[in-house]
Structure formats: C-alpha cells, structure tokens
Design a protein around this motif. Structure first.
Motif, PDB file in Angstrom:
ATOM      1  N   HIS A 144      -5.741 -14.144   1.776  1.00  0.00           N
ATOM      2  CA  HIS A 144      -4.648 -13.731   0.766  1.00  0.00           C
ATOM      3  C   HIS A 144      -4.708 -12.273   0.263  1.00  0.00           C
ATOM      4  O   HIS A 144      -3.915 -11.833  -0.538  1.00  0.00           O
ATOM      5  CB  HIS A 144      -4.402 -14.776  -0.378  1.00  0.00           C
ATOM      6  N   TRP A 145      -5.891 -11.725   0.592  1.00  0.00           N
ATOM      7  CA  TRP A 145      -6.224 -10.407   0.072  1.00  0.00           C
ATOM      8  C   TRP A 145      -5.107  -9.467   0.628  1.00  0.00           C
ATOM      9  O   TRP A 145      -4.740  -8.411   0.099  1.00  0.00           O
ATOM     10  CB  TRP A 145      -7.539 -10.205   0.223  1.00  0.00           C
ATOM     11  N   PHE A 146      -4.951  -9.770   1.978  1.00  0.00           N
ATOM     12  CA  PHE A 146      -3.925  -8.687   2.537  1.00  0.00           C
ATOM     13  C   PHE A 146      -2.637  -8.707   1.890  1.00  0.00           C
ATOM     14  O   PHE A 146      -1.746  -7.651   2.117  1.00  0.00           O
ATOM     15  CB  PHE A 146      -4.108  -9.127   3.994  1.00  0.00           C
ATOM     16  N   SER A 147      -2.089  -9.709   1.481  1.00  0.00           N
ATOM     17  CA  SER A 147      -0.951  -9.953   0.767  1.00  0.00           C
ATOM     18  C   SER A 147      -1.033  -9.747  -0.773  1.00  0.00           C
ATOM     19  O   SER A 147      -0.138  -9.928  -1.455  1.00  0.00           O
ATOM     20  CB  SER A 147      -0.258 -11.027   1.354  1.00  0.00           C
ATOM     21  N   ASN A 148      -2.103  -9.346  -1.128  1.00  0.00           N
ATOM     22  CA  ASN A 148      -2.207  -9.099  -2.743  1.00  0.00           C
ATOM     23  C   ASN A 148      -2.355 -10.305  -3.428  1.00  0.00           C
ATOM     24  O   ASN A 148      -1.592 -10.295  -4.529  1.00  0.00           O
ATOM     25  CB  ASN A 148      -1.384  -8.091  -3.003  1.00  0.00           C
ATOM     26  N   ASP A 149      -2.741 -11.467  -2.854  1.00  0.00           N
ATOM     27  CA  ASP A 149      -2.871 -12.641  -3.444  1.00  0.00           C
ATOM     28  C   ASP A 149      -1.475 -13.345  -3.809  1.00  0.00           C
ATOM     29  O   ASP A 149      -1.303 -14.147  -4.675  1.00  0.00           O
ATOM     30  CB  ASP A 149      -3.691 -12.843  -4.697  1.00  0.00           C
ATOM     31  N   SER A 150      -0.485 -13.071  -2.894  1.00  0.00           N
ATOM     32  CA  SER A 150       0.781 -13.479  -3.107  1.00  0.00           C
ATOM     33  C   SER A 150       0.893 -14.836  -2.848  1.00  0.00           C
ATOM     34  O   SER A 150       0.450 -15.382  -1.641  1.00  0.00           O
ATOM     35  CB  SER A 150       1.725 -12.709  -2.261  1.00  0.00           C
ATOM     36  N   MET A 151       1.593 -15.724  -3.548  1.00  0.00           N
ATOM     37  CA  MET A 151       1.731 -17.238  -3.213  1.00  0.00           C
ATOM     38  C   MET A 151       2.324 -17.457  -2.066  1.00  0.00           C
ATOM     39  O   MET A 151       2.280 -18.365  -1.220  1.00  0.00           O
ATOM     40  CB  MET A 151       2.192 -18.006  -4.552  1.00  0.00           C
ATOM     41  N   SER A 152       3.382 -16.706  -1.630  1.00  0.00           N
ATOM     42  CA  SER A 152       4.239 -16.963  -0.340  1.00  0.00           C
ATOM     43  C   SER A 152       3.609 -16.237   0.498  1.00  0.00           C
ATOM     44  O   SER A 152       4.375 -16.251   1.753  1.00  0.00           O
ATOM     45  CB  SER A 152       5.688 -16.156  -0.981  1.00  0.00           C
ATOM     46  N   LEU A 153       2.485 -15.397   0.641  1.00  0.00           N
ATOM     47  CA  LEU A 153       1.819 -14.664   1.476  1.00  0.00           C
ATOM     48  C   LEU A 153       2.644 -13.655   2.267  1.00  0.00           C
ATOM     49  O   LEU A 153       2.591 -13.152   3.424  1.00  0.00           O
ATOM     50  CB  LEU A 153       1.537 -15.496   2.738  1.00  0.00           C
ATOM     51  N   THR A 154       3.740 -13.155   1.536  1.00  0.00           N
ATOM     52  CA  THR A 154       4.444 -12.106   2.069  1.00  0.00           C
ATOM     53  C   THR A 154       4.348 -10.813   1.310  1.00  0.00           C
ATOM     54  O   THR A 154       3.629 -10.772   0.132  1.00  0.00           O
ATOM     55  CB  THR A 154       6.156 -12.101   1.505  1.00  0.00           C
TER      56      THR A 154
END
Length: 350
Positions: A144-154
């Motif tokens: 999730h680090w790549f998506s800034n720990d976004s819950m939606s992974l977006t």
C-alpha cells in the motif's frame, strides 16, 4: 563532391519527417482545441494519443528490434505509480522532470526483465515479459505504500502544473499530452535514424549476421527494452493522470498489454505513425459500434450485457478480418492508397 551529393538524399527523408512532425504539432496544438469540445478531448483524443504513445514504445521493441513483450501495461503502471510518488513525496520536483524520472525507473525495470532475451527467444521470451505483468500488478496491489496507504489502493492525479500554468483543465491536460508525445516522437525518430536504430533492425533481420559484423547484440537488446519501457512508462503516467484521473494497478492489467500489442499489429509494425492509427481503431471502434447499436434501436431489444458481448464479438471479427486483408497494418494501407491517388494524374497526362 560525390560524398556531399550522397549525403543530400539521405538527409531528405529526415528533413521531411521533421517537417511533417512540426506541421502535425501545430495542427494538434492550434487547430484541434478550437474545433473539439471537452468531451472530444477527454473521451476520444487524449486516450487515442496516449495509447498511440504506448504503441510507439512497444513498436520500437517489436517492430524495429524484433523482440517480444507482453508486459507493456506493467511498465505503464510503473510510470504511473512512480510519477505519483515523486510528485507526492518530492513536492518541489517539476512535472516534466517527474515524468522523465518515472520513465527512467520504468526503463530500468524493462532492462531487468529484458535480461532473459540474452538467452532465449520467441515464445519463451514472451512468457518472461508476461511475468513482469503479473509481478508488478501484484506488487502495486499488495504493498500500500505505492498508493500512499490508500484504502482503495488508487492513486489520484496530482495538481498538474508547470511554470505557473494550471494543466488540470481538459485543454491543459490535452496540451500536456500533445507536447509530451511530440517530444518523444522526435526522440524516437532520432533513435531510429541513429546507429542504434540501424543495429536494432540488423538484429531483427538476422541476429547471427549482426553479431558477426561486430554489433553488440546483447547490449542493443537490453537498450531496446529500456527505451521501450521508458516510452511506456511515460504513457502510463499520462493515461493515469491526464485521462483516467484516478487509477489502480488493475487499470494496467493484461488486457491493457494486449491492447497495446493490437495497436502495433493493426497500425503496422516498424511504423511510428501507424501506432496512432491502431490506437484510433482500438479506442474509437467500440464507441462507433455502440452508437450504431443505439441508432438501430437494438439496445432496447436485448439487455446491456448481451449488447456488450456482441460488440466484443464484432470488434474481434473486425480485427481478424483486418489482419487477413491487410497484414502490414493500416499505415501500409494508407500509404498504398496515397501512392495510388498521387499516381492517377500521371496516368492521364499526355
């Protein structure tokens, strides 16, 4: 005197291509925004141009170097996620520099997954690049680090700006896409016309003979993977932030890799202009078929799912028919028609 005259014909095709590229840039930047509205820019022109750029990246590898890749979307994903994290974690970095660095990161990944090309060829090489597709889709989904720990992974498009100009509007995003593509097309033309491009084509035509003449085959293959992934990485960033707005790893799945491959096949191998013809076919044909179904009133007779599947069948049939009738691609077809059209007045002349 002979050497000077021999250089003039060789310089003419390059000058002609640069003139065409300049004229195309003026039309895209000055004419298209005046004629097209926001819908045309957002839904039709931007995706066509960006997918055409991804096709250019793959065509440099497949059409000119004769190598295979089924992981183009993976390198597009690397470019998108790298650009997002660069702009997020280094706010002072200019947008063009972020795109270039993201492209270089994708190029490094391309070189890494291109290493098997030093040993294997054909189907087994395509399986290796297919591994990149599954690996990076898994990586960006589970870490999730790549998506800034976004819950939606977006990942969402950052504020697109450069030199004080806001590029977040449809016209601004379109200008960003056009300028980037023109610069990369200029780069692609220069690479093809250089010794590197000639070495690629020699390896494509006969690898053994190329090695005998002293061409560093291994280094040229890895360079082809790097350059191809560089183009695909920047195309992925433009796809995510100038077209989609928000994206996740599944936006760059295997279907996207096959779309890029179809763009190269339909547009024409070893043709930079053909990639944009193939992209227009891939992007616009389903929309045209959908409009045709609605115009005929067929959408009210069957459910939406059946219509969607029918459109996929028709779209696939058109691709197969096109490949049978015109295996060299749309670029070859248009070139042949243009030569036939220009030759007609000469036949009627006395």
């Amino acid at each position: 005197m002979t050497a000077i005259t021999a250089q003039v014909p060789a310089a003419r095709p390059l000058l002609k291509r640069r003139t065409v590229l300049l004229a195309l840039g003026l039309v895209l930047l000055a004419v298209v925004p005046l004629v097209g509205n926001d819908y045309w820019l957002n839904a039709l022109i931007i995706p066509t141009l960006v997918m055409g750029l991804a096709g250019v990246g793959l065509n440099l590898l497949t059409g000119y170097a004769g190598l295979v890749s089924l992981g183009s979307a993976a390198f597009m994903a690397i470019g998108a996620f790298s650009t997002y994290n660069l702009l997020l974690r280094a706010p002072g970095i200019p947008l063009p520099l972020a795109l270039i660095v993201a492209g270089l990161i994708a190029a490094a990944a391309g070189v890494l997954f291109g290493l098997p090309s030093l040993r294997i060829k054909g189907f087994y090489l395509s399986a290796s690049t297919l591994g990149a597709q599954f690996f990076f889709e898994w990586l960006f989904t589970n870490f999730h680090w790549f998506s800034n720990d976004s819950m939606s992974l977006t990942i969402s498009a950052p504020r697109l700006a450069f030199l004080g100009y806001n590029l977040s509007s449809p016209a601004g995003r379109y200008a960003l896409v056009v300028v980037t593509i023109l610069l990369l097309l200029w780069l692609a033309h220069n690479v093809i016309d250089s010794r590197i491009g000639r070495d690629w084509m020699a390896i494509r035509d006969m690898e053994t003979a190329a090695a005998v003449t002293g061409i560093p085959v291994g280094r040229r293959k890895l360079l082809a993977y790097g350059v191809s992934s560089f183009f695909c990485g920047i195309a992925g960033a433009l796809w995510a932030f100038c077209y989609l707005g928000t994206a996740d790893a599944h936006a760059f799945d295997l279907d996207k890799s096959f779309q890029v491959l179809f763009i190269v096949i339909i547009g024409g191998s070893a043709s930079l202009f053909g990639n944009f013809l193939g992209a227009a076919f891939i992007v616009l044909t389903p929309i045209a078929l959908d409009l045709l179904v609605m115009a005929l009133g067929l959408d009210g007779l069957v459910d939406h799912g059946t219509v969607t599947n029918l459109l996929h069948v028709i779209f696939g049939a058109i691709i197969i028919l096109l490949l049978i009738k015109e295996p060299d691609g749309l670029a070859s077809l248009i070139g042949r028609l243009a030569r036939r059209f220009t030759a007609q007045p000469q036949r009627g002349s006395p």
